[in-house]
Design an enzyme around this catalytic site. Structure first.
Site, PDB file in Angstrom:
ATOM      1  N   LYS A  96     113.730  59.911  13.077  1.00 18.42           N
ATOM      2  CA  LYS A  96     115.023  60.312  12.796  1.00 18.42           C
ATOM      3  C   LYS A  96     116.054  59.322  13.484  1.00 18.42           C
ATOM      4  O   LYS A  96     116.622  59.290  14.450  1.00 18.42           O
ATOM      5  CB  LYS A  96     115.490  61.615  12.950  1.00 18.42           C
ATOM      6  CG  LYS A  96     116.692  61.956  12.102  1.00 18.42           C
ATOM      7  CD  LYS A  96     117.555  63.316  12.451  1.00 18.42           C
ATOM      8  CE  LYS A  96     118.595  62.988  13.500  1.00 18.42           C
ATOM      9  NZ  LYS A  96     119.457  61.961  13.331  1.00 18.42           N
ATOM     10  N   GLY A 145     119.264  60.259  23.553  1.00 21.02           N
ATOM     11  CA  GLY A 145     120.624  60.503  23.278  1.00 21.02           C
ATOM     12  C   GLY A 145     121.417  61.321  24.307  1.00 21.02           C
ATOM     13  O   GLY A 145     121.299  61.252  25.628  1.00 21.02           O
ATOM     14  N   SER A 146     122.198  62.125  23.889  1.00 25.89           N
ATOM     15  CA  SER A 146     123.057  62.682  24.893  1.00 25.89           C
ATOM     16  C   SER A 146     122.518  63.990  25.937  1.00 25.89           C
ATOM     17  O   SER A 146     121.617  64.636  25.298  1.00 25.89           O
ATOM     18  CB  SER A 146     124.395  63.298  24.602  1.00 25.89           C
ATOM     19  OG  SER A 146     124.189  64.325  23.488  1.00 25.89           O
ATOM     20  N   THR A 147     122.839  64.142  26.959  1.00 26.11           N
ATOM     21  CA  THR A 147     122.508  65.346  27.831  1.00 26.11           C
ATOM     22  C   THR A 147     122.618  66.576  27.300  1.00 26.11           C
ATOM     23  O   THR A 147     121.501  67.203  27.374  1.00 26.11           O
ATOM     24  CB  THR A 147     122.986  64.991  29.383  1.00 26.11           C
ATOM     25  OG1 THR A 147     122.420  63.706  29.820  1.00 26.11           O
ATOM     26  CG2 THR A 147     122.493  66.149  30.308  1.00 26.11           C
ATOM     27  N   GLY A 190     119.883  66.870  24.628  1.00 35.13           N
ATOM     28  CA  GLY A 190     118.508  66.966  25.528  1.00 35.13           C
ATOM     29  C   GLY A 190     118.614  68.607  25.842  1.00 35.13           C
ATOM     30  O   GLY A 190     117.176  68.777  25.742  1.00 35.13           O
ATOM     31  N   GLU A 243     115.462  60.826  27.127  1.00 33.22           N
ATOM     32  CA  GLU A 243     115.974  59.840  27.735  1.00 33.22           C
ATOM     33  C   GLU A 243     117.568  59.808  27.404  1.00 33.22           C
ATOM     34  O   GLU A 243     117.883  59.938  26.188  1.00 33.22           O
ATOM     35  CB  GLU A 243     115.695  58.295  27.102  1.00 33.22           C
ATOM     36  CG  GLU A 243     114.145  57.938  26.955  1.00 33.22           C
ATOM     37  CD  GLU A 243     113.726  57.314  28.328  1.00 33.22           C
ATOM     38  OE1 GLU A 243     114.489  57.047  29.212  1.00 33.22           O
ATOM     39  OE2 GLU A 243     112.447  57.042  28.528  1.00 33.22           O
ATOM     40  N   CYS A 296     123.280  53.322  27.643  1.00 37.40           N
ATOM     41  CA  CYS A 296     122.910  54.324  28.346  1.00 37.40           C
ATOM     42  C   CYS A 296     123.016  54.165  30.011  1.00 37.40           C
ATOM     43  O   CYS A 296     123.410  54.742  31.059  1.00 37.40           O
ATOM     44  CB  CYS A 296     121.464  55.192  27.997  1.00 37.40           C
ATOM     45  SG  CYS A 296     120.419  54.091  27.975  1.00 37.40           S
ATOM     46  N   GLU A 352     130.087  60.346  31.354  1.00 35.01           N
ATOM     47  CA  GLU A 352     129.947  58.896  30.722  1.00 35.01           C
ATOM     48  C   GLU A 352     131.018  58.834  29.586  1.00 35.01           C
ATOM     49  O   GLU A 352     131.346  59.483  28.865  1.00 35.01           O
ATOM     50  CB  GLU A 352     128.601  59.352  30.021  1.00 35.01           C
ATOM     51  CG  GLU A 352     127.941  58.134  29.519  1.00 35.01           C
ATOM     52  CD  GLU A 352     126.451  58.499  28.686  1.00 35.01           C
ATOM     53  OE1 GLU A 352     126.160  59.574  28.395  1.00 35.01           O
ATOM     54  OE2 GLU A 352     125.578  57.475  29.024  1.00 35.01           O
TER      55      GLU A 352
HETATM   56  P1  NAD Z   1     123.624  62.447  20.343  1.00 34.73           P
HETATM   57  O1  NAD Z   1     122.809  63.245  21.535  1.00 34.73           O
HETATM   58  O2  NAD Z   1     124.691  63.053  20.027  1.00 34.73           O
HETATM   59  O3  NAD Z   1     122.684  61.957  19.263  1.00 34.73           O
HETATM   60  C1  NAD Z   1     121.410  61.402  19.403  1.00 34.73           C
HETATM   61  C2  NAD Z   1     120.461  61.555  18.336  1.00 34.73           C
HETATM   62  O4  NAD Z   1     120.349  62.931  18.466  1.00 34.73           O
HETATM   63  C3  NAD Z   1     121.184  61.180  16.951  1.00 34.73           C
HETATM   64  O5  NAD Z   1     120.177  60.830  16.227  1.00 34.73           O
HETATM   65  C4  NAD Z   1     121.852  62.584  16.594  1.00 34.73           C
HETATM   66  O6  NAD Z   1     121.780  62.606  15.067  1.00 34.73           O
HETATM   67  C5  NAD Z   1     120.814  63.643  16.935  1.00 34.73           C
HETATM   68  N1  NAD Z   1     121.058  64.846  17.304  1.00 34.73           N
HETATM   69  C6  NAD Z   1     122.443  65.343  17.449  1.00 34.73           C
HETATM   70  N2  NAD Z   1     122.493  66.682  17.699  1.00 34.73           N
HETATM   71  C7  NAD Z   1     121.262  67.134  17.530  1.00 34.73           C
HETATM   72  C8  NAD Z   1     120.429  68.391  17.997  1.00 34.73           C
HETATM   73  N3  NAD Z   1     121.345  69.537  18.311  1.00 34.73           N
HETATM   74  N4  NAD Z   1     118.991  68.386  18.167  1.00 34.73           N
HETATM   75  C9  NAD Z   1     118.237  67.119  17.678  1.00 34.73           C
HETATM   76  N5  NAD Z   1     118.733  65.921  17.289  1.00 34.73           N
HETATM   77  C10 NAD Z   1     120.376  65.906  17.467  1.00 34.73           C
HETATM   78  O7  NAD Z   1     124.024  60.986  21.293  1.00 34.73           O
HETATM   79  P2  NAD Z   1     124.691  60.023  20.658  1.00 34.73           P
HETATM   80  O8  NAD Z   1     126.176  59.869  20.878  1.00 34.73           O
HETATM   81  O9  NAD Z   1     124.097  59.511  19.456  1.00 34.73           O
HETATM   82  O10 NAD Z   1     124.356  58.675  21.811  1.00 34.73           O
HETATM   83  C11 NAD Z   1     125.053  58.569  23.013  1.00 34.73           C
HETATM   84  C12 NAD Z   1     124.107  59.177  24.092  1.00 34.73           C
HETATM   85  O11 NAD Z   1     122.692  58.573  24.090  1.00 34.73           O
HETATM   86  C13 NAD Z   1     124.824  58.804  25.392  1.00 34.73           C
HETATM   87  O12 NAD Z   1     124.675  60.012  26.026  1.00 34.73           O
HETATM   88  C14 NAD Z   1     123.780  57.703  26.125  1.00 34.73           C
HETATM   89  O13 NAD Z   1     123.621  57.717  27.458  1.00 34.73           O
HETATM   90  C15 NAD Z   1     122.257  58.443  25.280  1.00 34.73           C
HETATM   91  N6  NAD Z   1     121.415  57.352  25.518  1.00 34.73           N
HETATM   92  C16 NAD Z   1     120.360  57.365  26.252  1.00 34.73           C
HETATM   93  C17 NAD Z   1     119.457  56.249  26.426  1.00 34.73           C
HETATM   94  C18 NAD Z   1     118.224  56.252  27.158  1.00 34.73           C
HETATM   95  O14 NAD Z   1     117.256  55.499  27.149  1.00 34.73           O
HETATM   96  N7  NAD Z   1     118.611  57.145  28.189  1.00 34.73           N
HETATM   97  C19 NAD Z   1     119.534  55.132  25.312  1.00 34.73           C
HETATM   98  C20 NAD Z   1     120.476  55.044  24.597  1.00 34.73           C
HETATM   99  C21 NAD Z   1     121.576  56.075  24.510  1.00 34.73           C
END
Ligand code: NAD
Length: 487
Positions: free
Chosen positions: A192, A244-246, A249, A266, A300, A397
């Site tokens: 996704k 994605g975001s903590t 996660g 991650e 990230c 962040e």
């Molecule tokens: P986000 O967590 O909002 O979204 C990431 C993904 O998760 C998107 O595809 C989103 O649609 C999906 N998502 C949102 N809510 C969800 C849920 N409840 N259940 C399952 N999936 C869901 O984060 P973002 O704003 O898109 O990305 C930024 C964050 O990602 C930052 O915190 C950044 O540090 C982190 N990031 C980490 C890495 C790494 O490798 N550690 C790499 C890139 C980004």
């Protein structure tokens, strides 16, 4: 106390625009969901436009998956998995090689679409995102017939169907990080992409078709957070890999508790970039700039907490400010651009609100003065000094082009301050002394530590976090293990 933005240093010469032409890019007006080998109309999903963050104009219309669509994709992955796993590693590797070569063939188009859809400078999409995406497929193509060697000679089996969720900051590259090891190990995948940047993943779906990957081995289902939440709650998955975001996660980890589904996370970071007084300071300044302004700071592992040894702090801040004055902010498709558009209005508002918090808490803000385009979402590169460790801008962040500067006197204090974070994704160390670099690196709680460089990625090296930056590793042989049952 806060100050108003200063006028940036005078530009010595003007650059003629060098825009990359998107004329050869053939995007469809509307993209369906890529399920079971074909683009399909959503069963219970919707269709939404994906916007260019530099113009706010729609680029194409995208199908978003609903619950029935996700179920169909998981079922397709389940049906395809035994056949995919039954192929020899050599055969699976051939598919991955083919995908890597096709990414290279379409590299220019992919780079332009990545910048159109996500706002990052085309120079970065062209030189970093796309070549690294191909390199990940090449790397794991090589591992596909050597899996046991990657895990110390033990017997291995694939896990089954993987649900993989990626963010918007490196859309194609994160898709490659997820898909390449999963497929090499004999798993199938439902991927996704993030809601604001689905396009290069859909071009990758075309590449998978061209590579004649068997139907169902990969499904690509764009959608919002609700779709992500529904995907990880599908009953018939064996593995979730999330970047994605903590906060999200943690939600996923709670949703999977007790289900026997393997998980890698991650997540976010607030990485320390540490400059010692014996560093080559001009080189360090280039590394600081690359650490925080690369991809508008939507990284990230961005070096967003700059720790400078007190004896050279004024010199480094002076050089940094002078260097920042020469950053070119604007059209992502212009090959001269250093800092492109902020990915979404929502992200821009988040950056603005944390920057206001920094000013209110008493840090000193300086943003470069630059002409920003009238439409689109932009944020001028910004440095905060007089930052206290408890300030929100030193802790949270920001995920934007904003660096917070703290100082230290001794090596021990540098380590203590660097580790004073709930995160632990990456760190940078700038010093001329090799022994010092190793000593500090060993004491840092960070998954990746760079010495005298920053934001340097390689498919052979493991990447991942400590603490609230997540667990599991991607890249290199370590990246195989999260996709294998090792007996
Ligand atoms: P986000 O967590 O909002 O979204 C990431 C993904 O998760 C998107 O595809 C989103 O649609 C999906 N998502 C949102 N809510 C969800 C849920 N409840 N259940 C399952 N999936 C869901 O984060 P973002 O704003 O898109 O990305 C930024 C964050 O990602 C930052 O915190 C950044 O540090 C982190 N990031 C980490 C890495 C790494 O490798 N550690 C790499 C890139 C980004």
């Amino acid at each position: 106390m806060s100050t108003s933005p200063e006028i940036r240093s005078r530009i010595v010469w003007d650059y003629a625009p060098a825009p990359e032409s998107p004329d050869h890019v053939r995007l469809r007006d509307s993209y369906g969901l890529f399920v079971d080998g074909d683009f399909r109309d959503p069963v219970d999903g919707t269709r939404v436009p994906t916007l260019n963050p530099a113009t706010e104009e729609p680029v194409a219309e995208i199908a978003f998956a609903g619950p029935a669509d996700l179920r169909r994709a998981v079922e397709a992955g389940r049906r395809a998995q035994p056949g995919w796993a039954a192929l020899s590693g050599l055969e699976r590797g051939k598919y991955l090689f083919r995908i890597a070569r096709l990414i290279q063939e379409r590299a220019r188009e992919l780079a332009i679409v990545e910048s159109l859809d996500g706002g990052k400078p085309v120079r970065e999409s062209r030189d970093v995102d796309v070549p690294l995406a191909a390199a990940h497929f090449f790397h794991y193509a090589g591992w596909a017939d050597k899996l046991a060697y990657g895990v110390g000679g033990r017997a291995v089996e694939p896990l089954g169907v993987a649900a993989q969720i990626v963010p918007w900051n490196f859309p194609l590259l994160m898709a490659a990080w997820k898909l390449a090891p999963a497929l090499a190990c004999g798993n199938t995948s439902v991927l996704k992409p993030a809601e604001t940047t689905p396009l290069t993943a859909l071009l990758l779906a075309e590449i998978l078709q061209e590579a004649e990957l068997p139907p169902g081995v990969v499904s690509i289902v764009p959608g919002d957070g609700a779709a992500g939440a529904a995907l990880v709650r599908q009953p018939d998955i064996d593995k979730v890999a999330f970047t994605g975001s903590t906060g999200v996660g943690k939600d996923i980890q709670a949703a999977l508790a007790g289900r026997g589904v393997s998980l890698t996370l991650e997540l976010g970071g607030k990485s320390a970039n540490i400059v010692f007084e014996d560093a080559a300071l001009d080189q360090a300044v280039e590394g600081i700039v690359n650490g925080i302004f690369f991809n508008q700071g939507h990284v990230c592992c961005a070096g967003s907490r700059l720790l400078i040894q007190e004896s050279v702090a004024d010199t480094v801040i002076g050089k940094l400010w002078e260097r920042m004055g020469r950053l070119r902010v604007g059209d992502p498709l212009d090959k001269n651009t250093d800092v492109g558009a902020i990915n979404s209005l929502e992200q821009l508002e988040r950056i603005r609100s944390l920057v206001s918090a920094g000013e209110e808490e008493g840090a000193v803000r300086r943003s470069i003065a630059c002409e920003l385009p009238e439409r689109g979402w932009w944020f001028a590169p910004t440095v905060f000094t007089e930052v206290a460790p408890a300030h929100r801008i030193a802790v949270e962040e920001i995920f934007g082009p904003v660096v917070s500067v703290l100082t230290f006197r001794t090596q021990a204090e540098a380590i203590e301050k660097a580790n004073n974070s709930t995160y632990g994704l990456a760190a940078g160390i700038w010093t001329d002394k090799g022994a010092k670099a190793f000593e500090v690196a060993s004491a840092l709680q960070a998954g990746v530590v760079w010495q005298n460089t920053y934001n340097h990625f390689d498919p052979t090296a493991a990447f991942g976090g400590y603490k609230e930056s997540g667990f599991g590793r991607e890249g290199g042989p370590a990246g195989l293990r999260p996709y294998l049952r090792v007996t």
